[in-house]
Design a protein around this motif. Structure first.
Motif, PDB file in Angstrom:
ATOM      1  N   ILE A  93      -6.910  -2.375  -2.073  1.00 42.24           N
ATOM      2  CA  ILE A  93      -6.580  -1.818  -0.754  1.00 42.24           C
ATOM      3  C   ILE A  93      -7.560  -2.266   0.332  1.00 42.24           C
ATOM      4  O   ILE A  93      -7.130  -2.660   1.432  1.00 42.24           O
ATOM      5  CB  ILE A  93      -6.507  -0.285  -0.846  1.00 42.24           C
ATOM      6  CG1 ILE A  93      -5.266   0.120  -1.668  1.00 42.24           C
ATOM      7  CG2 ILE A  93      -6.442   0.326   0.558  1.00 42.24           C
ATOM      8  CD1 ILE A  93      -5.130   1.615  -1.866  1.00 42.24           C
ATOM      9  N   ILE A 128       0.836  -1.201   0.000  1.00 42.64           N
ATOM     10  CA  ILE A 128       0.000   0.000   0.000  1.00 42.64           C
ATOM     11  C   ILE A 128       0.871   1.251   0.000  1.00 42.64           C
ATOM     12  O   ILE A 128       0.611   2.228  -0.700  1.00 42.64           O
ATOM     13  CB  ILE A 128      -0.933  -0.014   1.223  1.00 42.64           C
ATOM     14  CG1 ILE A 128      -1.929  -1.191   1.123  1.00 42.64           C
ATOM     15  CG2 ILE A 128      -1.685   1.300   1.350  1.00 42.64           C
ATOM     16  CD1 ILE A 128      -2.780  -1.385   2.360  1.00 42.64           C
ATOM     17  N   GLU A 129       1.957   1.221   0.827  1.00 43.57           N
ATOM     18  CA  GLU A 129       2.820   2.395   0.955  1.00 43.57           C
ATOM     19  C   GLU A 129       3.510   2.736  -0.352  1.00 43.57           C
ATOM     20  O   GLU A 129       3.621   3.918  -0.732  1.00 43.57           O
ATOM     21  CB  GLU A 129       3.871   2.134   2.046  1.00 43.57           C
ATOM     22  CG  GLU A 129       4.813   3.310   2.276  1.00 43.57           C
ATOM     23  CD  GLU A 129       5.917   2.975   3.254  1.00 43.57           C
ATOM     24  OE1 GLU A 129       6.543   3.910   3.776  1.00 43.57           O
ATOM     25  OE2 GLU A 129       6.160   1.773   3.499  1.00 43.57           O
ATOM     26  N   THR A 130       3.984   1.732  -1.073  1.00 41.94           N
ATOM     27  CA  THR A 130       4.740   1.987  -2.319  1.00 41.94           C
ATOM     28  C   THR A 130       3.835   2.244  -3.510  1.00 41.94           C
ATOM     29  O   THR A 130       4.317   2.588  -4.600  1.00 41.94           O
ATOM     30  CB  THR A 130       5.649   0.789  -2.630  1.00 41.94           C
ATOM     31  OG1 THR A 130       4.852  -0.404  -2.734  1.00 41.94           O
ATOM     32  CG2 THR A 130       6.688   0.619  -1.547  1.00 41.94           C
ATOM     33  N   GLY A 131       2.527   2.065  -3.321  1.00 39.98           N
ATOM     34  CA  GLY A 131       1.600   2.320  -4.421  1.00 39.98           C
ATOM     35  C   GLY A 131       1.487   1.159  -5.381  1.00 39.98           C
ATOM     36  O   GLY A 131       0.839   1.291  -6.437  1.00 39.98           O
ATOM     37  N   ILE A 132       2.136   0.032  -5.068  1.00 38.72           N
ATOM     38  CA  ILE A 132       2.038  -1.133  -5.961  1.00 38.72           C
ATOM     39  C   ILE A 132       0.627  -1.697  -5.939  1.00 38.72           C
ATOM     40  O   ILE A 132       0.108  -2.155  -6.966  1.00 38.72           O
ATOM     41  CB  ILE A 132       3.068  -2.215  -5.547  1.00 38.72           C
ATOM     42  CG1 ILE A 132       4.486  -1.662  -5.683  1.00 38.72           C
ATOM     43  CG2 ILE A 132       2.899  -3.484  -6.357  1.00 38.72           C
ATOM     44  CD1 ILE A 132       5.565  -2.620  -5.217  1.00 38.72           C
ATOM     45  N   GLN A 175      -3.242  -1.976  -6.156  1.00 34.20           N
ATOM     46  CA  GLN A 175      -4.292  -1.275  -6.898  1.00 34.20           C
ATOM     47  C   GLN A 175      -5.336  -0.745  -5.916  1.00 34.20           C
ATOM     48  O   GLN A 175      -5.560  -1.343  -4.857  1.00 34.20           O
ATOM     49  CB  GLN A 175      -4.964  -2.224  -7.902  1.00 34.20           C
ATOM     50  CG  GLN A 175      -4.024  -2.786  -8.958  1.00 34.20           C
ATOM     51  CD  GLN A 175      -3.470  -1.688  -9.852  1.00 34.20           C
ATOM     52  OE1 GLN A 175      -4.191  -0.740 -10.208  1.00 34.20           O
ATOM     53  NE2 GLN A 175      -2.193  -1.812 -10.225  1.00 34.20           N
ATOM     54  N   PRO A 176      -5.939   0.393  -6.243  1.00 30.33           N
ATOM     55  CA  PRO A 176      -6.959   0.950  -5.344  1.00 30.33           C
ATOM     56  C   PRO A 176      -8.046  -0.044  -4.983  1.00 30.33           C
ATOM     57  O   PRO A 176      -8.524  -0.071  -3.839  1.00 30.33           O
ATOM     58  CB  PRO A 176      -7.511   2.130  -6.142  1.00 30.33           C
ATOM     59  CG  PRO A 176      -6.378   2.530  -7.020  1.00 30.33           C
ATOM     60  CD  PRO A 176      -5.683   1.264  -7.415  1.00 30.33           C
TER      61      PRO A 176
END
Length: 449
Positions: A259, A249-253, A255-256
């Motif tokens: 989450i 979640i932190e690195t943005g890997i 997908q929304p």
């Protein structure tokens, strides 16, 4: 104050025993010697009196008695009125002897004896009186050293003998003490085999106690190491999952759309960790109660009421797993801690639900027996426990089905907590189980009076 060693204590007491024994022996010897000395003197006086009286009866003349007198033997002849007819020690007139003790005894019983201190220091005079057929009294007297004056002459030899005997007693006490203590000291050379090196049978319970204590400490240390390793392993798994999902979640890997699912998994793993930590803290508290003997607030608790409240708390959990949960039985009062008994029932019920199948049943049964016991039984018709695993299910972190336990959120500490709570209440646990048929666990308590 520094404690004295066992060797010093035993040596001192042995020496004291020798000293007391020496005093008692000396006192006994003095008594026996004094008695023998007196007996010998009186026997000699009797023989002298018999000899003189025989001679006097033959001659009939008091003056002839001087022939029997010697420097050490004094002869006196007294008439029935107490007047002195003959005295070998002096030619001077003497006072009436009727009041003398030995004369009185001779007139009454035929023989009289008396011993009086002489004017000469260190001597005493023995008097032996004999009643003659004529009514006259023949008395012989002899001066003799007192028993104590004899001892005065022997005092140097006696003191030297006592010193030598006490020195020998001290030496023997030291040697005997070492021979007694050394085997005990050698017992500590190899504590692992202390039971094989017991020199005296009186020390067998002591050696067994040390051996048992060492085994208990070693087992406790082993259990602590295993417990630490298990805790580390159990905490590592959820922490790794939480860290992994959080990193995605932190690195943005992530997908929304993923989450929420990741957040749910983080929540599940965190809840699992919280449950694990709570169980560990509970076990730690129970260990402190068992080992330190910390007193608990005991009260009369009805197991039927405990079962009813447990069913109320577990209703949601049972419905979620499609399990029928009921309780039945009779009032069963026991003396215990209400919170711990609630925890015991909760863990048993939770296990029965977790290791069951959809549509299964769980029953909590309370009862009292005629022999003064009350029981709490949790019975299910779930997957059961293999026979080879039944002796281990109460160990910490032991799981019969690890994959199922992990999927249902089990920590592997529930039955270990149950075992500790039962031990604190002096209760016994009975387990019956068959694969595919279900499991029945009964906890037997003493009835509250």
């Amino acid at each position: 104050m520094k404690p004295r060693s066992m060797e010093e204590k035993i040596g001192y007491r042995l020496f004291l025993m020798g000293f007391v024994g020496l005093l008692c022996t000396a006192a006994l010897c003095i008594f026996v010697f004094h008695k023998a000395f007196r007996t010998q003197v009186w026997t000699a006086m009797e023989h002298e009196a018999d000899l003189v009286s025989a001679g006097y009866r033959l001659s009939g003349d008091p003056r002839q008695l001087s022939a029997y007198s010697t420097s050490s033997l004094r002869i006196t002849l007294i008439d029935p009125d107490g007047n002195v007819l003959f005295e070998s020690a002096t030619a001077q007139p003497l006072e009436n002897h009727l009041t003398r003790p030995e004369i009185q005894q001779a007139m009454q019983s035929g023989v009289g004896r008396d011993c009086r201190d002489s004017q000469t220091t260190g001597y005493e005079t023995y008097y032996y009186a004999l009643l003659l057929p004529s009514g006259e009294i023949l008395r012989v007297a002899q001066d003799s050293e007192t028993t104590w004056s004899i001892y005065d002459d022997a005092i140097p030899a006696i003191i030297l003998s006592c010193v030598l005997m006490m020195a020998a007693a001290a030496l023997m006490a030291g040697l005997l003490t070492k021979s007694l203590v050394q085997p005990v000291l050698k017992m500590t050379d190899d504590l692992d085999r202390i039971q094989d090196n017991v020199p005296y049978k009186e020390l067998i319970p002591f050696a067994e106690s040390i051996h048992s204590d060492r085994l208990l400490r070693e087992n406790n240390e082993k259990m602590r190491q295993e417990f630490t390793a298990n805790v580390s392993h159990e905490l590592k798994t959820p922490l790794t999952s939480i860290s992994g999902y959080a990193e995605l979640i932190e690195t943005g890997i992530a997908q929304p759309k993923d989450i929420p699912d990741f957040a749910r998994k983080i929540h599940v793993e965190a809840s699992r960790m919280i449950q694990l930590v709570n169980d560990i803290l509970q076990l730690s508290n129970l260990d402190n109660v068992s080992e330190a003997g910390t007193p608990l607030t005991m009260e009369t608790v009805d197991l039927l009421e405990v079962a009813r409240e447990c069913v109320e708390r577990q209703k949601v959990n049972a419905k979620r797993s499609f399990i029928s949960l009921t309780y039945l039985g009779e009032s069963a009062p026991v003396l215990g801690s209400r919170s711990l008994l609630d925890e015991l029932c909760q863990n048993l019920c939770d296990n029965a639900i977790r290791y069951n199948r959809p549509g299964g049943k769980v029953q909590i049964i309370t009862a009292c027996t005629r022999d003064g016991h009350c029981s709490l039984t949790v019975k299910d018709n779930g997957i059961g426990i293999p026979e080879e695993a039944q002796s281990s299910v109460f160990e910490r972190f032991y799981r019969v089905d690890k994959s199922r336990s992990k999927a249902t959120g089990g920590t592997g500490l529930g039955l270990a907590i149950v075992k500790h709570i039962a031990r604190i209440h002096n209760a016994r646990i009975k387990l019956e189980s068959e694969i595919g048929e279900g499991t029945t666990i009964t906890v037997l308590f003493e009835t509250a009076h």
